[in-house]
Scaffold this motif. Structure first.
Motif: not given
Length: 159
Positions: A70-72, A94-97, A106-116
């Motif tokens: 529901r949010c990033a 959770g999510c990122i945006r 230059d950083i690793g970022v793993f997430a379930l998905g995106t959300h604005p």
């Protein structure tokens, strides 16, 4: 340091915890790893900012966001803090945006998905505790490694 989780699994068979495949890679680093630091938050990224403002020391911030879609919890400004302060990566349950901008960092970022939508900011959550998702418990001070093949956790450094 080149990280290949498949090779780590072969070399340390039976000694790694393998996270269920659920994450997408968004950061500029496709492979990353390091000592685990943890947060448990829900739709509030105040503690995420506080953590990424501190020295990363090549660690990986593992955020249990309760799988909220529901949010990033991380955006470009927080990812940039992670880069500037020496974090190897962030794993968000959770999510990122701002995924396009984060993809150039230059950083690793793993997430379930995106959300604005951005998160609330009430300062609610916990840090430095064991968190469990994807069939694995992430313990502060242990190590996590991530690449195109997945995410694995070890009690000690493998590299």
């Amino acid at each position: 340091m080149e990280i290949q989780t498949a090779d780590l699994c072969d070399a340390h068979e039976g000694k790694l915890r393998i996270v269920s495949p659920m994450f997408r890679s968004f950061g500029g680093r496709a492979a990353f790893g390091g000592e685990i630091a943890t947060l448990k938050v829900f739709e509030d990224n105040s503690l995420v900012r506080t953590a990424l403002e501190g020295p990363g020391k090549d660690r990986v911030l593992v955020i249990d966001g309760g799988a909220s879609m529901r949010c990033a919890l991380v955006g470009d400004q927080l990812a940039l803090l992670g880069v500037k302060n020496g974090w190897a990566g962030v794993i968000v349950y959770g999510c990122i945006r701002d995924s396009k901008a984060i993809g150039g960092m230059d950083i690793g970022v793993f997430a379930l998905g995106t959300h604005p939508q951005k998160s609330i900011k009430k300062g609610v959550g916990d840090k430095d505790l064991a968190v469990t998702f994807g069939g694995v418990t992430f313990v502060p001070g242990q190590f996590v490694y991530a690449d195109e093949d997945g995410v694995v956790v070890s009690e000690s450094s493998l590299l």
